[in-house]
Design a protein around this motif. Structure first.
Motif: not given
Ligand SMILES: Nc1ncnc2c1ncn2[C@@H]1O[C@H](COP(=O)(O)OP(=O)(O)OP(=O)(O)O)[C@@H](O)[C@H]1O
Ligand SMILES: [Mg+2]
Lengths: 311, 618
Positions: A146-170
């Motif tokens: 999602v970040l690759i083209h440096e968008p101005k607007v980001l729509l993130l649909d449940e980006p944290a699902s499946g992440l471990d606690p450390r990754a969530r914080i990151e």
């Protein structure tokens, strides 16, 4: 940068998004909360020009989703709730593929891909086939893409699902960082505490209707207005019924229930200290065994605001 | 709680459902499949098409009968004359339709489970592999039976009013249903072990063709080696079309009947089909056991061989050689794509095209070498046995090659979009600024590029023959023109159908049907109309027939090989006279150009549809 006016989207007879209006500005992180099937993903898909709205309008950076799809795609990064992967590509190729699709010049691609890999902590997995990544790593790859083209607007649909606690914080700090760079971010999630820490404003949606949109503090305030305090009583000379009656004389007490020597006191809307209640209790002759104000969490705010619509 | 106790409390129905032969087929998987089939619109569309076509054929025949009867003494009499022919046409129709529909139903059976990752879930239930396989097969067979039963009223009519003997109806149905079952089981078998449905379909059809026609080749070899003619008796037993031809010949008055009679043939053939079906069911059950085991261990069994996998795992986690001995996590077992090292990593400016072009034709290098070696051996044997000036040799190589090329072109191109949709990457692709036109064209070119292998084999043969002087070199030009037209056309229709039809298997079969209808169905229909509707006999069928023949790649290739083998280069179409070389070449050019133009129009349409069907709003 996101402007939605009276948006409505139906699937057959099911109204997935009903008369939804909201606006999100630059540098804002908008947390989109709602139970399963509320219409969060549908709203995001409309903004990503993947679904045609039935009525109402949606604008991204001032561009209408119905007309300017081509230009919107260049400024918008949409991360779907399910990351589709090409099983024949590895992580590096996958990102290069999208870098090329977003028309990033060939000589810049290498650097861009490396930097998003770095950002999402995937450099070690650069050569791994995409479909061999674990769920959480795929999720990170989705962010990287999602970040690759440096968008101005980001729509993130449940980006944290499946992440471990450390990754969530990151992830949280990444999103905060991106917001600081002036991007407009819409994040949906079920993990409410998490949204609470990173979003500047939240929207609560249920059955396609936006029940609440505004700052987090306001949401807390609304719920705090109906604060509850559990008071445990020891057996004493004054019967609990009398204590209840005397408490109810105070205007700041909305309701008192009593059961098995425990009082549930509901305060009226507004900010009140708790000392008045203690004083009133002592004055009524109650022997206090315990005094537990319920801590207001975003979960409670959420439950309160959503069940309200169901009744 | 002990087992007998639970059993004692079961109701009668539960007990029946758990009894052995019953539970093998009618278990929860069966119920789920039946419900799913009931929800799919494709089920009803298939029934509609099947019933509609049958209705069409019957109508043509009846109209013919009514018109005919104005001269005959009575309606009934005319009907009686017509009934056997109609029974024969319906039997052939049923055989081909069911054989084509059968894999549509069974090829997705396990592919869908795998894609939705429901196989491990199935594994955690007490269902056995045998139960899963049999239930899937049973539910699909019931769908096929429903199709076959659609024709029941017509069949009864033929029996009662037309006097067609019940024995014929029984025999022909036994043949076509057993053949359909055979194709179903083959489809099920390939459903398990292939990644892409189009590959599974092609594999299923080729296997079915081997089982049906392979023995004939063997018989041919045996006879040529000096075996007695009596060996020919088994021919109709091993091949559905020949078995059906035998019994239809008998019904039509035995004129073209075989010298060895038809008694027992249908029975023998049915048993032959059923025996093969059983073999495929058993191997599917065994394979499913293996697949479930691998799936449970998290090993991607669809990827290339074990050795390559290990190598990949090592190179992937280079800094951790200590882990090599220990059971590695599934993540590191899965290999990078086999093609990764042979192609540059740099992604081009047209990413979709880049990805399409790097997809390998063969899954493993070993597969490619084995296939090529096998084909080379077969061709060399043919060379050593048949005179190279014998046109039969070229037909023997060119016709199967062309059929395979067409099958591959039809099945392979539809996956372009259905696979993106199934792996859910289409949505992501749609949020990039890539234009619909670019995506469609990239997919099209990629589909073309993946088909190089069989044409290359065919060209090698033709080149060799031209060099040896057995065929005129112009054959190379003709073949190139003919193949280009057909491949481009089928790839374009495949792209379009892949966009319209969501299920990849259905899209592939639909595209195969496009080819079949255009190149076999239309000529067949014309023949049918000319046969049944006598009033149309004055109609100028001949130019239409010539036209249909001239646009048929099979006819084109046969004509061009025949022409190139004549010393005077006279090109002909059977029954329609001969043409000189340059006219024939012009014909071929015009036909392929026509196909190309239609294809480009279809691609433009696809690009338009793409926006709508894939969900982009602007
Ligand atoms: N393509 C579709 N066809 C029919 N109905 C749909 C489709 N997509 C979504 N819906 C319905 O629209 C409603 C809203 O779905 P949506 O995916 O937006 O919910 P959500 O808020 O994202 O839920 P979740 O938290 O589970 O992701 C649901 O009732 C869903 O069943
Ligand atoms: Mg969702």
């Amino acid at each position: 940068m996101i402007e939605i006016r009276n948006l409505r989207k139906k699937f057959g007879s099911l109204v997935a998004v009903d008369d939804l209006s909201l606006s999100i500005g630059e540098g804002e992180v908008f947390g989109f909360i709602g139970p399963n099937g509320a219409g969060k993903s549908t709203t995001m898909k409309v903004l990503a020009c993947l679904l045609k709205p039935d009525s109402g309008s949606a604008k991204v950076c001032g561009l209408d989703v119905n007309k300017d799809g081509d230009r919107i795609r260049r400024v918008l990064g949409y991360m779907p709730d399910f990351l589709g992967v090409y099983e024949d590509l590895n992580v590096d190729e996958y990102l290069q593929f999208f870098a090329s699709a977003f028309r990033i010049e060939r000589r810049r691609r290498r650097a861009v891909v490396d930097s998003v890999l770095e950002l999402t902590d995937l450099t070690a997995k650069k050569r791994a086939p995409v479909d061999s990544l674990s769920r959480g790593m795929q999720q990170r790859l989705g962010i990287a893409r999602v970040l690759i083209h440096e968008p101005k607007v980001l729509l993130l649909d449940e980006p944290a699902s499946g992440l471990d606690p450390r990754a969530r914080i990151e992830m949280r700090s990444l999103i905060t960082e991106l917001a600081r760079m002036g991007k407009c971010i819409m994040v949906s999630s079920h993990i409410l505490t998490e949204l609470g820490e990173m979003s500047t404003s939240i929207g609560i949606i249920e059955r396609g209707k936006l029940l609440y949109a505004g700052s987090l503090d306001d949401a807390f305030a609304r719920v705090r207005g109906q604060e509850r305090i559990a008071v445990g009583l020891e057996a004493g000379p004054v019967p609990p019924e009398l204590i209840c009656a005397s408490l109810l004389k105070d205007a700041r007490v909305a309701r008192v229930d009593h059961q098995n020597g425990e009082l549930a006191v509901e305060l009226a809307a507004g900010e009140h200290g708790h000392h008045f209640l203690l004083e009133a209790l002592l004055a009524s002759g109650a022997r206090i065994a315990s005094f537990k104000p319920e801590v207001v969490k975003l979960e409670d705010a959420f439950l309160k605001l959503t069940t309200g619509a169901l009744q | 709680m002990t087992a007998p106790e639970t059993h004692a409390r079961l109701g009668f129905r539960d007990r029946v459902e758990r009894a052995w032969p019953f539970s093998l087929f009618f278990n929860p998987v069966f119920q789920k499949e039946m419900r799913a089939a009931g929800h799919r619109s494709g089920t009803y569309i298939a029934r509609g098409i099947y019933g509609g076509l049958m209705f069409g054929i019957v109508t043509i025949a009846l109209v013919g009968a009514v018109i005919e009867s104005q001269g005959a003494s009575s309606d009934a009499q005319a009907l009686q004359q017509l009934a056997p022919l109609m029974a024969v046409v319906l039997a052939w129709f049923g055989l081909f339709m069911l054989a084509f529909i059968a894999p549509v139903m069974t090829v997705p059976a396990f592919m869908d489970e795998r894609r939705r990752r429901t196989l491990p879930v199935l594994m955690t239930t007490p269902l056995t592999s045998a139960q899963i396989v049999c239930a899937k097969l049973a539910s699909q067979t019931i769908q096929l039976l429903i199709l076959a039963l659609l024709g029941l009223p017509v069949v009864l009519g033929l029996r009662i009013f037309g006097g067609v003997p019940a024995s014929f109806l029984l025999q022909s149905n036994a043949i076509l249903l057993s053949a359909a079952l055979l194709v179903s089981t083959i489809g099920l078998r390939f459903s398990l072990y292939r990644q892409r449905s189009d590959v599974a379909i092609v594999a299923a059809f080729v296997t079915a063709a081997f089982i049906q026609f392979g023995p004939i080749l063997l018989i041919g070899v045996a006879q040529w080696a000096g075996a007695s003619n009596r060996i020919l008796v088994v021919m109709p037993i091993t091949c559905s079309p020949i078995a059906l031809a035998t019994i239809t010949a008998e019904l039509m008055g035995g004129g073209g009947g075989p010298p060895w009679g038809s008694a027992g043939i249908w029975l023998g053939h049915t048993v032959y089909n059923l025996a093969w079906s059983l073999i495929f069911i058993l191997t599917t059950i065994l394979q499913l056991r293996r697949v479930l085991r691998l799936e449970g261990a998290g090993i991607n069994y669809l990827k290339p061989g074990r050795r390559e996998r290990r190598r990949a795992a090592l190179s992937l986690d280079a800094p951790a050689p200590a882990a090599a001995g220990a059971p590695a996590p599934p993540e590191s077992i899965a290999p990078p794509p086999p093609a990764a090292d042979r192609h540059p990593r740099e992604v081009g400016d047209r990413p979709v095209l880049w990805r399409e072009l790097r997809q390998a034709t063969f899954r493993t290098r070993r597969g490619a070498i084995l296939t090529t070696a096998g084909l080379a051996i077969v061709i060399l044997i043919l060379y050593s046995r048949i005179e190279i000036n014998d046109v039969g040799l070229h037909m023997l190589i060119a016709i199967p090659a062309l059929l395979f090329i067409l099958l591959r072109a039809a099945a392979g191109s539809t996956a372009s979009f259905t696979s993106e949709r199934e792996s859910r990457t289409l949505e992501t692709l749609l949020t990039t600024p890539l234009s619909a036109r670019e995506i469609v064209w990239s997919k099209f070119l990629g589909a073309l590029r993946r088909q190089w292998y069989t044409p290359a084999i065919l060209f090698t043969h033709l080149l060799l023959m031209a060099a040896l002087g057995a065929l005129h070199p112009v054959i190379l030009l003709h073949t190139a023109i003919i193949l280009a037209g057909a491949i481009i056309f089928l790839s374009a229709t495949g792209i379009l159908l892949g966009l319209i039809i969501r299920r990849s298997t259905t899209a592939s079969i639909a595209n195969i049907c496009v080819g079949l209808i255009l190149w076999a169905g239309l000529p067949g229909l014309l023949a049918l109309i000319a046969e049944f509707l006598s009033f149309t006999r004055s109609f100028p069928w001949e130019p239409i027939g010539t036209f249909l023949f001239m646009i048929n790649p099979l006819g084109q290739l046969i004509s061009s090989i025949e022409g190139a083998s004549h010393s005077n280069l006279a090109y002909g179409s059977p029954g329609f006279g001969t043409y000189p070389l340059w006219i024939f070449t012009l014909f071929m050019l015009a036909s392929s150009l026509g196909y190309a133009l239609i294809s480009f129009a279809l691609l433009a349409l696809s690009a338009r549809l793409f926006t709508a069907s894939a969900g982009r709003t602007s």
